[in-house]
Scaffold this motif. Structure first.
Motif: not given
Length: 260
Positions: A8, A14-19, A22, A43
């Motif tokens: 990564t 973005s925060d959503m992509e990281r969410t 994971y 999600n």
């Protein structure tokens, strides 16, 4: 928690992509069955977010990402990935690979198409032995449908079939997984000595045939040591895929010439 920093870092997720990433890691056993839409729904995001994530991480798609992440996750979790599983993942990864366009440029494909159209009444001679002969026969039939004069020969034929048609031969196309089959190398050498344009389809390794070729198309070979073609391999399916791309480029040139 699996440390994903190596894949990564520098990807500007973005925060959503990281969410989402994971989530995929934590539910690795279910996400393939869920698919892109299922993961997006869980999600509260869109399918395009998932696809953007795969592209940012350098994968060709969702399935490609899954099969590349799976062994990393298993290893990080301390689970033993046995030999059969590694082979399964290697084989599945070959279906998701984008190396066909990594090893072969669009400029090569365009050059191939132009050369085919410049042959006039000269023949295209197509040669392959063993499993490669099936690919040679396929390309031969595709060309014949488009009105391109062809001669197809296999390892069962005398070399006289090749030598006696040299005078009218404008292009020689050879298919050889290893690029080291002696009968293929011999014909390639004769072609070069007689000024025949040489096109080769081999695996991605350096080999004698590619050293002689004017255009060397390379296809990933996931089982390079399997000389008898006993193991599953996507080499020949990818050869056919590449041939379709080449026929498409040739067809476009024909259409353009008809309009002029």
């Amino acid at each position: 928690m699996v440390d994903l920093s190596k894949i990564t870092d520098g990807k500007n997720l973005s925060d959503m992509e990281r969410t989402v990433l994971y989530y995929i890691v934590e539910h690795i056993d279910e996400v393939l069955k869920m698919g892109v839409r299922g993961v997006a729904r869980e999600n509260f995001t869109s399918s395009s977010t998932i696809m953007r994530l795969t592209k940012k991480l350098g994968y060709s798609g969702f399935v490609d990402m899954y099969y590349k992440l799976l062994p990393m996750i298993r290893s990080a979790e301390g689970e033993r990935v046995d030999q059969s599983m590694r082979l399964d993942l290697q084989f599945m990864n070959s279906f998701c690979s984008n190396t066909l366009l990594q090893y072969n440029s669009y400029e090569q494909m365009q050059l191939f198409a132009r050369k085919c159209c410049e042959l006039g009444n000269s023949y295209v001679f197509i040669f392959g032995t063993g499993f490669s002969a099936m690919s040679a026969e396929y390309l031969n039939r595709k060309f014949l449908v488009l009105g391109r004069k062809c001669i197809m020969s296999s390892g069962m034929d005398s070399i006289g079939v090749f030598e006696n048609n040299l005078e009218d031969m404008g292009m020689l196309i050879v298919i050889s997984r290893s690029g080291e089959t002696q009968s293929v190398v011999d014909r390639a050498k004769i072609a070069k000595e007689n000024g025949v344009f040489l096109v080769s389809f081999t695996n991605e390794l350096d080999n004698r045939v590619n050293e002689l070729a004017d255009i060397a198309f390379r296809i990933e070979d996931s089982n390079k040591l399997d000389d008898r073609n006993m193991m599953p391999n996507t080499f020949f399916p990818n050869v056919l895929m590449l041939m379709e791309l080449l026929v498409y480029e040739y067809y476009k040139v024909l259409q353009k010439e008809e309009k002029q």
